[in-house]
Design a protein around this motif. Structure first.
Motif, PDB file in Angstrom:
ATOM      1  N   UNK A   1      10.654  -0.179  -7.636  1.00 14.80           N
ATOM      2  CA  UNK A   1      11.223  -1.198  -8.533  1.00 14.80           C
ATOM      3  C   UNK A   1      10.097  -1.888  -9.302  1.00 14.80           C
ATOM      4  N   UNK A   2      10.004  -1.566 -10.570  1.00 15.22           N
ATOM      5  CA  UNK A   2       8.860  -2.049 -11.347  1.00 15.22           C
ATOM      6  C   UNK A   2       8.822  -3.568 -11.486  1.00 15.22           C
ATOM      7  N   UNK A   3       9.949  -4.257 -11.369  1.00 12.48           N
ATOM      8  CA  UNK A   3       9.951  -5.721 -11.421  1.00 12.48           C
ATOM      9  C   UNK A   3       9.474  -6.338 -10.114  1.00 12.48           C
TER      10      UNK A   3
ATOM     11  N   UNK B   1      12.401 -12.820  -8.913  1.00 12.04           N
ATOM     12  CA  UNK B   1      13.267 -13.991  -9.044  1.00 12.04           C
ATOM     13  C   UNK B   1      12.708 -15.257  -8.432  1.00 12.04           C
ATOM     14  N   UNK B   2      11.627 -15.158  -7.659  1.00 11.82           N
ATOM     15  CA  UNK B   2      11.059 -16.324  -6.979  1.00 11.82           C
ATOM     16  C   UNK B   2       9.534 -16.314  -7.011  1.00 11.82           C
ATOM     17  N   UNK B   3       8.934 -16.099  -8.151  1.00 14.91           N
ATOM     18  CA  UNK B   3       7.465 -16.046  -8.185  1.00 14.91           C
ATOM     19  C   UNK B   3       6.853 -17.364  -7.732  1.00 14.91           C
ATOM     20  N   UNK B   4       5.804 -17.267  -6.945  1.00 13.49           N
ATOM     21  CA  UNK B   4       5.082 -18.460  -6.508  1.00 13.49           C
ATOM     22  C   UNK B   4       5.662 -19.151  -5.286  1.00 13.49           C
ATOM     23  N   UNK B   5       6.813 -18.720  -4.792  1.00 13.22           N
ATOM     24  CA  UNK B   5       7.395 -19.363  -3.609  1.00 13.22           C
ATOM     25  C   UNK B   5       6.673 -18.864  -2.354  1.00 13.22           C
ATOM     26  N   UNK B   6       6.793 -19.619  -1.282  1.00 14.68           N
ATOM     27  CA  UNK B   6       6.154 -19.187  -0.038  1.00 14.68           C
ATOM     28  C   UNK B   6       6.806 -17.903   0.470  1.00 14.68           C
ATOM     29  N   UNK B   7       8.117 -17.755   0.237  1.00 18.04           N
ATOM     30  CA  UNK B   7       8.786 -16.529   0.655  1.00 18.04           C
ATOM     31  C   UNK B   7       8.240 -15.328  -0.106  1.00 18.04           C
ATOM     32  N   UNK B   8       8.079 -15.501  -1.411  1.00 20.86           N
ATOM     33  CA  UNK B   8       7.552 -14.423  -2.240  1.00 20.86           C
ATOM     34  C   UNK B   8       6.141 -14.040  -1.791  1.00 20.86           C
TER      35      UNK B   8
END
Length: 70
Positions: free
Chosen positions: A37-39, A44-51
């Motif tokens: 998946x190139x995205x 959908x959550x860039x910069x979050x701790x989960x990401x």
């Protein structure tokens, strides 16, 4: 019909019971999905701790072979 979330929960629970190296298995699954998946997994959550955690785990995995994916 089960939701994809419930199907994922069921698959992860089953793997947790059967995989000797569950962490390695999960990292490989995430790395494979990331590669396909190139995205990326966390668009959908860039910069979050989960990401951050997902990206770190996915980047440490080895992409599964077709045989492993079955």
């Amino acid at each position: 019909m089960k939701s994809y979330t419930q199907e994922a929960i069921d698959a992860v629970a089953q793997a947790a019971e059967r995989e000797r190296d569950f962490g390695g298995w999960l990292a490989n699954v995430l790395a494979t999905v990331q590669a396909d998946h190139e995205d990326g997994l966390t668009a959908g959550r860039p910069g979050s701790w989960e990401a951050e955690h997902v990206e770190r785990l996915a980047s440490g995995g080895v992409v599964l072979t077709e045989q492993d994916r079955a």
